[in-house]
Design an enzyme around this catalytic site. Structure first.
Site, PDB file in Angstrom:
ATOM      1  N   ASN A  45      -2.766   1.535   6.201  1.00  0.00           N
ATOM      2  CA  ASN A  45      -2.355   0.188   5.787  1.00  0.00           C
ATOM      3  C   ASN A  45      -2.983  -0.857   6.706  1.00  0.00           C
ATOM      4  OD1 ASN A  45      -0.536   1.356   7.649  1.00  0.00           O
ATOM      5  ND2 ASN A  45       1.128  -0.008   7.072  1.00  0.00           N
ATOM      6  N   GLU A  47      -2.414  -4.663   7.514  1.00  0.00           N
ATOM      7  CA  GLU A  47      -1.528  -5.816   7.320  1.00  0.00           C
ATOM      8  C   GLU A  47      -2.231  -7.113   7.709  1.00  0.00           C
ATOM      9  OE1 GLU A  47       2.161  -4.851   9.317  1.00  0.00           O
ATOM     10  OE2 GLU A  47       2.660  -3.400   7.742  1.00  0.00           O
ATOM     11  N   CYS A  56      -2.146  -1.477   1.129  1.00  0.00           N
ATOM     12  CA  CYS A  56      -1.543  -0.179   1.422  1.00  0.00           C
ATOM     13  C   CYS A  56      -2.612   0.877   1.688  1.00  0.00           C
ATOM     14  CB  CYS A  56      -0.702   0.296   0.249  1.00  0.00           C
ATOM     15  SG  CYS A  56       0.756  -0.688  -0.079  1.00  0.00           S
ATOM     16  N   GLU A  58      -2.964   3.830   0.495  1.00  0.00           N
ATOM     17  CA  GLU A  58      -3.465   4.529  -0.694  1.00  0.00           C
ATOM     18  C   GLU A  58      -4.605   3.760  -1.345  1.00  0.00           C
ATOM     19  OE1 GLU A  58      -0.414   3.764   0.175  1.00  0.00           O
ATOM     20  OE2 GLU A  58       1.082   5.102  -0.696  1.00  0.00           O
ATOM     21  N   CYS A  87       4.048   2.913  -3.314  1.00  0.00           N
ATOM     22  CA  CYS A  87       4.707   1.752  -3.923  1.00  0.00           C
ATOM     23  C   CYS A  87       4.234   1.606  -5.375  1.00  0.00           C
ATOM     24  CB  CYS A  87       4.397   0.486  -3.122  1.00  0.00           C
ATOM     25  SG  CYS A  87       2.747  -0.176  -3.409  1.00  0.00           S
ATOM     26  N   CYS A  90       0.521   0.673  -5.901  1.00  0.00           N
ATOM     27  CA  CYS A  90      -0.403   1.795  -5.651  1.00  0.00           C
ATOM     28  C   CYS A  90      -0.333   2.826  -6.770  1.00  0.00           C
ATOM     29  CB  CYS A  90      -0.103   2.445  -4.310  1.00  0.00           C
ATOM     30  SG  CYS A  90      -0.635   1.414  -2.927  1.00  0.00           S
TER      31      CYS A  90
HETATM   32  N1  THU Z   1       2.714   0.736   2.629  1.00  0.00           N
HETATM   33  C1  THU Z   1       1.667   1.577   2.361  1.00  0.00           C
HETATM   34  O1  THU Z   1       0.672   1.607   3.072  1.00  0.00           O
HETATM   35  N2  THU Z   1       1.780   2.341   1.254  1.00  0.00           N
HETATM   36  C2  THU Z   1       2.823   2.344   0.375  1.00  0.00           C
HETATM   37  O2  THU Z   1       2.767   2.966  -0.680  1.00  0.00           O
HETATM   38  C3  THU Z   1       4.028   1.582   0.716  1.00  0.00           C
HETATM   39  C4  THU Z   1       3.905   0.618   1.838  1.00  0.00           C
HETATM   40  C5  THU Z   1       2.612  -0.145   3.799  1.00  0.00           C
HETATM   41  C6  THU Z   1       2.504  -1.602   3.471  1.00  0.00           C
HETATM   42  C7  THU Z   1       3.031  -2.245   4.727  1.00  0.00           C
HETATM   43  O3  THU Z   1       1.977  -2.381   5.654  1.00  0.00           O
HETATM   44  C8  THU Z   1       4.023  -1.231   5.274  1.00  0.00           C
HETATM   45  O4  THU Z   1       3.757  -0.011   4.607  1.00  0.00           O
HETATM   46  C9  THU Z   1       5.483  -1.622   5.080  1.00  0.00           C
HETATM   47  O5  THU Z   1       5.730  -1.944   3.752  1.00  0.00           O
END
Ligand code: THU
Length: 132
Positions: A45, A47, A56, A58, A87, A90
């Site tokens: 991820n 941010e 994300c 994925e 999520c 994704c």
């Molecule tokens: N996140 C992912 O990388 N993948 C997901 O499927 C769910 C959430 C990350 C996004 C964010 O940086 C952190 O997890 C908290 O939501």
């Protein structure tokens, strides 16, 4: 489709997790996407100070693989601080390229050897299809 090792893919995802840029949520996620021909693409991820721009793990792996010319995939492994299924965003993005029987392996970073398997058909039933 060749046989693959979920545990090997999860170990790779666990390594990718260390590259996460997750300074806001402090929730680090790593992913490893296995292509049809056996290549592996990593994701974590990424941010942003403008939170909504976060990508994300994925989608990072998937878009890297697409950019490198891959269109068919065997499986994805996801390792996070706590075991977490992808999520909704994704799921839809994965569904663009992955069939109903595509396995999504999820594990926690504390114990990436024990994992759960979710199939696309369960993660996103009655998904949106569009044929132009
Ligand atoms: N996140 C992912 O990388 N993948 C997901 O499927 C769910 C959430 C990350 C996004 C964010 O940086 C952190 O997890 C908290 O939501």
């Amino acid at each position: 489709m060749s046989k693959h090792s979920p545990n090997e893919l999860l170990e790779t995802a666990a390594k990718a997790r260390h590259n996460a840029h997750s300074k806001y949520s402090k929730f680090a996620v790593g992913s490893a996407l296995l292509t049809e021909d056996g290549s592996v693409f990593l994701g974590c991820n990424v941010e942003n100070a403008s939170y909504g721009l976060t990508i994300c793990a994925e989608r990072v792996a998937l878009t890297s693989a697409i950019a490198a010319g891959h269109k068919s995939f065997q499986a994805i492994a996801i390792v996070a601080d706590k075991s977490a299924a992808p999520c909704g965003a994704c799921r839809q993005v994965l569904a663009e390229f992955c069939q109903d029987d595509f396995p999504v392996y999820v594990a926690s970073a504390k114990d990436s050897a024990s994992f759960e398997t979710h199939l696309m058909e369960k993660l996103l039933p009655a998904r949106f299809h569009f044929t132009p």
